[in-house]
Design a protein around this motif. Structure first.
Motif, mmCIF file in Angstrom:
data_model
loop_
_atom_site.group_PDB
_atom_site.id
_atom_site.type_symbol
_atom_site.label_atom_id
_atom_site.label_comp_id
_atom_site.label_asym_id
_atom_site.label_seq_id
_atom_site.Cartn_x
_atom_site.Cartn_y
_atom_site.Cartn_z
ATOM 1 N N MET A 1 0.712 -1.215 0.022
ATOM 2 C CA MET A 1 0.252 0.216 0.336
ATOM 3 C C MET A 1 0.824 1.513 0.210
ATOM 4 S SD MET A 1 -3.098 0.543 2.246
ATOM 5 C CE MET A 1 -2.647 0.807 3.666
ATOM 6 N N THR A 2 0.172 1.965 -0.535
ATOM 7 C CA THR A 2 1.315 3.699 -0.730
ATOM 8 C C THR A 2 0.014 4.522 0.226
ATOM 9 O OG1 THR A 2 2.486 5.196 -1.941
ATOM 10 C CG2 THR A 2 0.973 3.880 -3.025
ATOM 11 N N TYR A 3 1.004 5.847 0.399
ATOM 12 C CA TYR A 3 0.416 7.458 0.415
ATOM 13 C C TYR A 3 -0.152 7.830 -0.794
ATOM 14 C CZ TYR A 3 -0.888 6.764 5.200
ATOM 15 O OH TYR A 3 -1.027 5.827 6.702
ATOM 16 N N VAL A 4 -0.768 8.512 -1.183
ATOM 17 C CA VAL A 4 -1.191 9.293 -2.269
ATOM 18 C C VAL A 4 -1.600 11.315 -1.703
ATOM 19 C CG1 VAL A 4 -3.162 9.472 -4.342
ATOM 20 C CG2 VAL A 4 -2.456 7.213 -2.913
ATOM 21 N N VAL A 5 -0.804 11.808 -2.613
ATOM 22 C CA VAL A 5 -1.187 12.926 -2.872
ATOM 23 C C VAL A 5 -2.265 14.062 -3.776
ATOM 24 C CG1 VAL A 5 -0.575 15.692 -2.604
ATOM 25 C CG2 VAL A 5 1.726 13.034 -1.928
ATOM 26 N N THR A 6 -3.060 14.092 -2.568
ATOM 27 C CA THR A 6 -5.124 14.518 -3.942
ATOM 28 C C THR A 6 -4.704 15.919 -4.356
ATOM 29 O OG1 THR A 6 -5.693 14.405 -2.117
ATOM 30 C CG2 THR A 6 -5.966 12.522 -3.231
ATOM 31 N N GLU A 7 -6.168 16.385 -4.597
ATOM 32 C CA GLU A 7 -5.666 17.389 -5.265
ATOM 33 C C GLU A 7 -6.006 19.106 -4.325
ATOM 34 O OE1 GLU A 7 -9.674 18.691 -8.156
ATOM 35 O OE2 GLU A 7 -10.594 17.896 -6.329
ATOM 36 N N ASN A 8 -5.916 18.744 -2.975
ATOM 37 C CA ASN A 8 -6.042 19.703 -2.111
ATOM 38 C C ASN A 8 -4.879 20.276 -2.532
ATOM 39 O OD1 ASN A 8 -8.495 20.013 -1.352
ATOM 40 N ND2 ASN A 8 -8.404 18.807 0.594
ATOM 41 N N CYS A 9 -3.321 20.026 -2.403
ATOM 42 C CA CYS A 9 -2.178 19.647 -2.847
ATOM 43 C C CYS A 9 -1.538 21.169 -3.594
ATOM 44 C CB CYS A 9 -0.666 18.645 -2.843
ATOM 45 S SG CYS A 9 0.771 19.282 -2.651
ATOM 46 N N ILE A 10 -3.243 20.949 -5.196
ATOM 47 C CA ILE A 10 -2.234 21.274 -6.191
ATOM 48 C C ILE A 10 -2.405 22.968 -6.206
ATOM 49 C CG2 ILE A 10 -3.627 22.759 -8.903
ATOM 50 C CD1 ILE A 10 -4.839 19.556 -8.272
ATOM 51 N N ARG A 11 -1.417 23.821 -6.606
ATOM 52 C CA ARG A 11 -1.579 25.197 -6.044
ATOM 53 C C ARG A 11 -0.916 25.150 -4.783
ATOM 54 N NH1 ARG A 11 -4.654 29.037 -10.231
ATOM 55 N NH2 ARG A 11 -2.837 30.205 -10.402
ATOM 56 N N CYS A 12 -0.327 24.641 -4.173
ATOM 57 C CA CYS A 12 -0.814 24.717 -2.329
ATOM 58 C C CYS A 12 0.821 24.489 -1.644
ATOM 59 C CB CYS A 12 -1.322 24.567 -1.532
ATOM 60 S SG CYS A 12 -3.209 24.749 -1.075
ATOM 61 N N LYS A 13 0.629 23.269 -2.224
ATOM 62 C CA LYS A 13 2.595 22.198 -2.244
ATOM 63 C C LYS A 13 3.204 22.567 -0.826
ATOM 64 C CE LYS A 13 5.476 23.509 -5.627
ATOM 65 N NZ LYS A 13 7.046 23.344 -6.746
ATOM 66 N N TYR A 14 2.320 22.619 0.572
ATOM 67 C CA TYR A 14 3.372 22.125 1.244
ATOM 68 C C TYR A 14 4.135 21.412 1.250
ATOM 69 C CZ TYR A 14 -0.581 25.807 2.789
ATOM 70 O OH TYR A 14 -1.616 26.467 3.126
ATOM 71 N N THR A 15 5.287 21.703 1.997
ATOM 72 C CA THR A 15 6.713 20.547 2.323
ATOM 73 C C THR A 15 6.906 19.799 2.989
ATOM 74 O OG1 THR A 15 8.052 22.361 2.283
ATOM 75 C CG2 THR A 15 6.906 21.314 0.502
ATOM 76 N N GLY A 16 5.902 20.276 4.953
ATOM 77 C CA GLY A 16 5.989 19.585 5.976
ATOM 78 C C GLY A 16 6.284 18.323 6.137
ATOM 79 N N GLN A 66 -11.318 11.148 -5.983
ATOM 80 C CA GLN A 66 -10.394 11.391 -5.671
ATOM 81 C C GLN A 66 -9.407 9.981 -6.236
ATOM 82 O OE1 GLN A 66 -8.650 14.331 -4.380
ATOM 83 N NE2 GLN A 66 -10.572 15.171 -5.352
ATOM 84 N N GLU A 67 -9.869 9.565 -5.926
ATOM 85 C CA GLU A 67 -9.465 7.682 -6.650
ATOM 86 C C GLU A 67 -8.210 8.048 -7.758
ATOM 87 O OE1 GLU A 67 -13.534 7.424 -5.152
ATOM 88 O OE2 GLU A 67 -12.576 8.308 -6.697
ATOM 89 N N GLU A 68 -8.491 8.646 -8.783
ATOM 90 C CA GLU A 68 -7.070 8.670 -9.807
ATOM 91 C C GLU A 68 -6.483 9.607 -9.796
ATOM 92 O OE1 GLU A 68 -7.403 12.601 -12.498
ATOM 93 O OE2 GLU A 68 -9.363 13.460 -11.210
ATOM 94 N N PHE A 69 -5.904 9.906 -8.625
ATOM 95 C CA PHE A 69 -4.665 9.977 -7.726
ATOM 96 C C PHE A 69 -3.841 9.619 -7.910
ATOM 97 C CE2 PHE A 69 -6.970 14.048 -8.487
ATOM 98 C CZ PHE A 69 -6.638 15.565 -8.444
ATOM 99 N N LEU A 70 -4.870 8.525 -7.474
ATOM 100 C CA LEU A 70 -3.519 7.136 -7.147
ATOM 101 C C LEU A 70 -2.511 6.540 -8.224
ATOM 102 C CD1 LEU A 70 -2.060 4.570 -5.613
ATOM 103 C CD2 LEU A 70 -4.681 2.994 -6.623
ATOM 104 N N ALA A 71 -3.152 6.749 -9.260
ATOM 105 C CA ALA A 71 -1.782 6.648 -10.970
ATOM 106 C C ALA A 71 -1.489 7.643 -11.338
ATOM 107 C CB ALA A 71 -3.438 6.462 -11.798
ATOM 108 N N LEU A 72 -2.427 8.892 -10.599
ATOM 109 C CA LEU A 72 -1.403 10.332 -11.045
ATOM 110 C C LEU A 72 -0.384 10.454 -10.374
ATOM 111 C CD1 LEU A 72 -1.963 12.614 -12.882
ATOM 112 C CD2 LEU A 72 -2.918 13.874 -11.156
ATOM 113 N N ARG A 103 -8.164 20.237 -10.023
ATOM 114 C CA ARG A 103 -7.449 19.110 -11.326
ATOM 115 C C ARG A 103 -7.394 20.095 -12.070
ATOM 116 N NH1 ARG A 103 -4.905 16.522 -14.167
ATOM 117 N NH2 ARG A 103 -5.480 14.960 -14.520
ATOM 118 N N GLN A 104 -8.045 21.289 -12.548
ATOM 119 C CA GLN A 104 -7.572 21.501 -14.242
ATOM 120 C C GLN A 104 -6.143 22.480 -13.644
ATOM 121 O OE1 GLN A 104 -10.579 22.201 -12.243
ATOM 122 N NE2 GLN A 104 -10.568 24.234 -12.381
#
Length: 108
Positions: A1-16, A66-72, A103-104
């Motif tokens: 299993m893995t962790y996944v970064v989803t849509e909420n990160c877009i245009r934010c990019k916090y790096t903690g 948000q399932e598409e973000f696994l493949a993304l 997403r866009q």
């Protein structure tokens, strides 16, 4: 299993999240989004609580839509460079963190 970064990160990019990851090169950095390389992720979960955008989820707990973000994450991790140090978030991250349907705006 893995962790996944989803849509909420877009245009934010916090790096903690990058700082607490015990596996170097697991996080990858794009112009306005981070991803997790599923081949390197050890499923420790340390990154999830560090994300102020609440954008990181275990793959089996992805929110609906948000399932598409696994493949993304897998796709983009192949091309984007590793990020191993904390950086400042994007300039308007605090504004974008509250936005939905981003997403866009994902820049490759």
């Amino acid at each position: 299993m893995t962790y996944v970064v989803t849509e909420n990160c877009i245009r934010c990019k916090y790096t903690g999240c990058v700082e607490v990851c015990p596996v170097p090169d697991t996080f990858r950095e794009g112009p306005n989004f981070l991803v997790i390389d599923p081949k390197l992720c050890i499923d420790c979960g340390l990154c999830e609580p560090e994300c102020p955008a609440e954008a990181i989820f275990a793959e089996d707990s992805l929110p609906e839509g948000q399932e598409e973000f696994l493949a993304l994450n897998e796709e983009l991790a192949k091309d984007w460079p590793p990020i191993n140090q904390v950086k400042d978030p994007l300039p308007e991250a605090d504004v974008w963190v509250e936005q939905e349907d981003k997403r866009q705006y994902l820049a490759r």
